[in-house]
Design a protein around this motif. Structure first.
Motif, PDB file in Angstrom:
ATOM      1  N   GLN A 296      44.881  38.681  37.472  1.00 26.30           N
ATOM      2  CA  GLN A 296      45.570  37.653  38.279  1.00 26.30           C
ATOM      3  C   GLN A 296      45.538  38.005  39.760  1.00 26.30           C
ATOM      4  OE1 GLN A 296      46.375  34.727  37.428  1.00 26.30           O
ATOM      5  NE2 GLN A 296      46.046  35.051  35.235  1.00 26.30           N
ATOM      6  N   LEU A 297      45.765  39.301  40.066  1.00 32.65           N
ATOM      7  CA  LEU A 297      45.765  39.718  41.479  1.00 32.65           C
ATOM      8  C   LEU A 297      44.386  39.516  42.100  1.00 32.65           C
ATOM      9  CD1 LEU A 297      47.990  42.929  41.211  1.00 32.65           C
ATOM     10  CD2 LEU A 297      48.618  40.733  42.250  1.00 32.65           C
TER      11      LEU A 297
ATOM     12  N   GLN B  58      43.921  35.854  42.740  1.00 34.00           N
ATOM     13  CA  GLN B  58      44.723  35.375  43.887  1.00 34.00           C
ATOM     14  C   GLN B  58      44.386  36.115  45.175  1.00 34.00           C
ATOM     15  OE1 GLN B  58      48.610  36.112  42.284  1.00 34.00           O
ATOM     16  NE2 GLN B  58      48.233  34.694  40.601  1.00 34.00           N
ATOM     17  N   GLN B  59      43.364  36.943  45.112  1.00 37.31           N
ATOM     18  CA  GLN B  59      42.898  37.739  46.258  1.00 37.31           C
ATOM     19  C   GLN B  59      44.036  38.552  46.875  1.00 37.31           C
ATOM     20  OE1 GLN B  59      40.875  34.788  48.633  1.00 37.31           O
ATOM     21  NE2 GLN B  59      39.028  35.085  47.454  1.00 37.31           N
ATOM     22  N   GLN B  60      44.836  39.145  45.991  1.00 40.39           N
ATOM     23  CA  GLN B  60      45.943  39.996  46.463  1.00 40.39           C
ATOM     24  C   GLN B  60      45.613  41.452  46.189  1.00 40.39           C
ATOM     25  OE1 GLN B  60      49.778  38.812  45.048  1.00 40.39           O
ATOM     26  NE2 GLN B  60      49.342  36.649  45.382  1.00 40.39           N
ATOM     27  N   ASP B  61      46.417  42.327  46.780  1.00 39.34           N
ATOM     28  CA  ASP B  61      46.176  43.764  46.644  1.00 39.34           C
ATOM     29  C   ASP B  61      46.419  44.202  45.185  1.00 39.34           C
ATOM     30  OD1 ASP B  61      45.864  46.420  46.965  1.00 39.34           O
ATOM     31  OD2 ASP B  61      47.762  46.749  48.035  1.00 39.34           O
ATOM     32  N   TYR B  62      45.419  44.830  44.600  1.00 38.50           N
ATOM     33  CA  TYR B  62      45.545  45.227  43.191  1.00 38.50           C
ATOM     34  C   TYR B  62      45.523  46.751  43.002  1.00 38.50           C
ATOM     35  CZ  TYR B  62      40.456  45.194  43.939  1.00 38.50           C
ATOM     36  OH  TYR B  62      39.205  45.388  44.440  1.00 38.50           O
TER      37      TYR B  62
END
Ligand SMILES: Nc1ncnc2c1ncn2[C@@H]1O[C@H](COP(=O)(O)OP(=O)(O)O)[C@@H](O)[C@H]1O
Ligand SMILES: N[C@@H](CC(=O)OP(=O)(O)O)C(=O)O
Length: 455
Positions: A57-58, A61-65
């Motif tokens: 999911q991260l 959503q192009q979020q920090d993983y």
């Protein structure tokens, strides 16, 4: 040859790995092993599959993983290190996990499937490395190389028949064969997983393909109990049950064994033995074909499952109207909705849906179309619907079971909204409010099983 499947809780840490290696090596017949991803170590601990789903999911959503990625790597490291294979196995595990976001996928659903499948993929790789390190001849059975071929449904795949042909050459193998559970490869070469809990399905497929003498399913309870142990503490164990009893009970809430995992074993006539990894000496539960089965009592188990909705339709003279059900089914087909059950009376019909397959939009669409095409006198949605399944081969022998089931519920003012006696005669399904379901299961269990009273 025996096929042993180990669930996530049986593979949660290094101690459990040591325990499962003891189990595997204790019996020379146990040469095929199917593993899940590392599960919970303690209450509240996330399963690796859930961490991988968050990772996916991260990425989407192009979020920090980085934090979740580090947690996943740490879970494998915590197993590899004490077992002496960190240097051997961790570089590959880290590389696979780190490179996942750079890969290309057909769509988001395939991305999620590929990420979550890595829990099993890397755990099987890790166990293979450990067995090799201990001097045991072992093959890592990568589904891509072996040919575990599944349909193009990324999170809800089904096995394709060629898989069984691909497994056949391994029947005579004397090496340990370590398979990752939960996923296969589509004809287009994409990873697709079964539905959640689907490593049980892989175990059953492997048992069929290798013509196993038994499919041993190792988990964290001593047996399959007559009721979910979250509802009744220390319930009675089931010693032997039939495939079809298990199918109905797992469908209705016995999460200990996946309801889709029975078919491959049934097709090959392989008996299933559910056993406790922490007490492998205990007999567990045998799941066997119907023939030669002698039921110990009327009822074998009681299960319940929440998360359903029911659409109630009333129309005077419904029984005389040719094509009413056909039109209704056509509407469901048009909106691609499957239904679970459809009990009917002379003027009434109820359709029960699993909420997982029913979005708010779909619900609005069916309501409008049913009203426009079928003109019901009454249309009502019943929300928060639960089903309760009472199952037992012995029920075929007694015409009074229904009375015994209903009596304690009516005494406690539990409103039964639907009763459906299955065509198989080995199950009775009740529909209730979700709020009443647990109490209803307790009452039914107490009636049939308490004080060692087998009715
Ligand atoms: N009728 C039942 N008998 C035994 N266990 C049940 C039953 N219904 C639900 N369960 C739950 O199923 C759990 C085992 O299934 P699961 O967590 O999927 O195990 P695994 O990780 O080994 O695959 C048990 O810990 C228990 O809480
Ligand atoms: N790891 C997958 C598949 C599975 O079967 O797991 P477990 O054996 O821990 O239920 C899941 O969590 O859905």
């Amino acid at each position: 040859m025996k096929v042993c499947k180990f669930g996530g809780t049986s593979l949660a840490d290094a101690d459990h790995f040591n325990q499962i290696i003891k189990i595997i090596t204790a019996d020379p017949e146990r040469t095929a092993v199917v593993v899940s991803a590392p599960g919970c170590r303690f209450s509240g601990d996330p399963k690796v599959t859930d961490l991988l789903a968050t990772y996916a999911q991260l990425v989407l959503q192009q979020q920090d993983y980085q934090q979740v990625l580090a947690k996943i790597i740490a879970r494998y490291q915590a197993i590899a290190q004490p077992l002496g294979v960190a240097e051997l196995a961790m570089p590959f595990i880290k590389q696979c996990l780190t490179q996942l976001p750079q890969k290309t996928f057909k769509n988001q659903a395939y991305l999620i499937a590929a990420f979550t499948a890595h829990g099993e993929y890397l755990n099987a790789y890790l166990l293979s490395q450990i067995l090799i390190h201990q001097g045991l001849p072992t093959k890592f059975m990568d589904p891509r190389q072996v040919g575990i071929t599944v349909s193009n449904d990324p999170g809800d795949a089904h096995i394709l028949p060629e898989t069984y042909k691909h497994l056949a050459p391994y029947r005579e193998s004397s090496d340990y064969l370590v398979f990752p559970g939960f996923f296969g490869i589509t004809p287009n070469g994409e990873i697709a997983t079964f539905s959640r809990g689907g490593s049980d399905i892989t175990g059953s497929i492997v048992a069929n393909g290798l013509h196993a003498s038994v499919y041993e399913n190792f988990t964290d309870v001593n047996a399959i109990y007559a009721v979910d142990p979250h509802i009744i503490s220390h319930p009675q164990s089931i010693k032997v049950m039939t495939y079809r009893e298990m199918r109905e009970l797992s469908y209705a809430g016995f999460s200990v064994f996946h309801d889709e995992a029975l078919l491959p074993a049934i097709a090959a006539g392989v008996p299933i033995n559910v056993k406790n990894t922490n007490h492998p000496e205990r007999p567990g539960t045998m799941i066997v074909p119907e023939k030669n089965f002698h039921p110990a009592g009327l009822v074998t188990g009681v299960a319940s499952s929440k998360g359903f909705s029911a659409l109630y339709l009333h129309r005077y003279l419904l029984n005389k109207e040719v094509g009413f059900t056909l039109k209704l089914l056509h509407i469901l087909y048009k909106y691609d909705i499957s239904y679970e059950h459809m009990p009917s009376g002379i003027d009434d019909l109820t359709i029960i849906f699993d909420n997982q397959h029913l979005t708010t939009t779909k619900r609005t669409q069916i309501t409008k179309e049913v009203q426009a095409l079928l003109h019901p006198d009454q249309l009502q949605w019943i929300n928060n619907y639960a089903i309760i399944m009472i199952v037992g081969e012995g029920m075929q022998l007694s015409p009074t079971t229904i009375e015994k089931i209903v009596h304690p519920l009516t005494e406690h003012d539990i409103n039964i909204q639907m009763i459906n006696q299955g065509a198989s005669k080995i199950s009775i399904m009740l529909g209730t409010n979700e709020a009443d379901a647990e109490q209803a299961v307790k009452l039914i269990y107490q009636y049939f099983f308490d004080n060692n009273r087998i009715v």
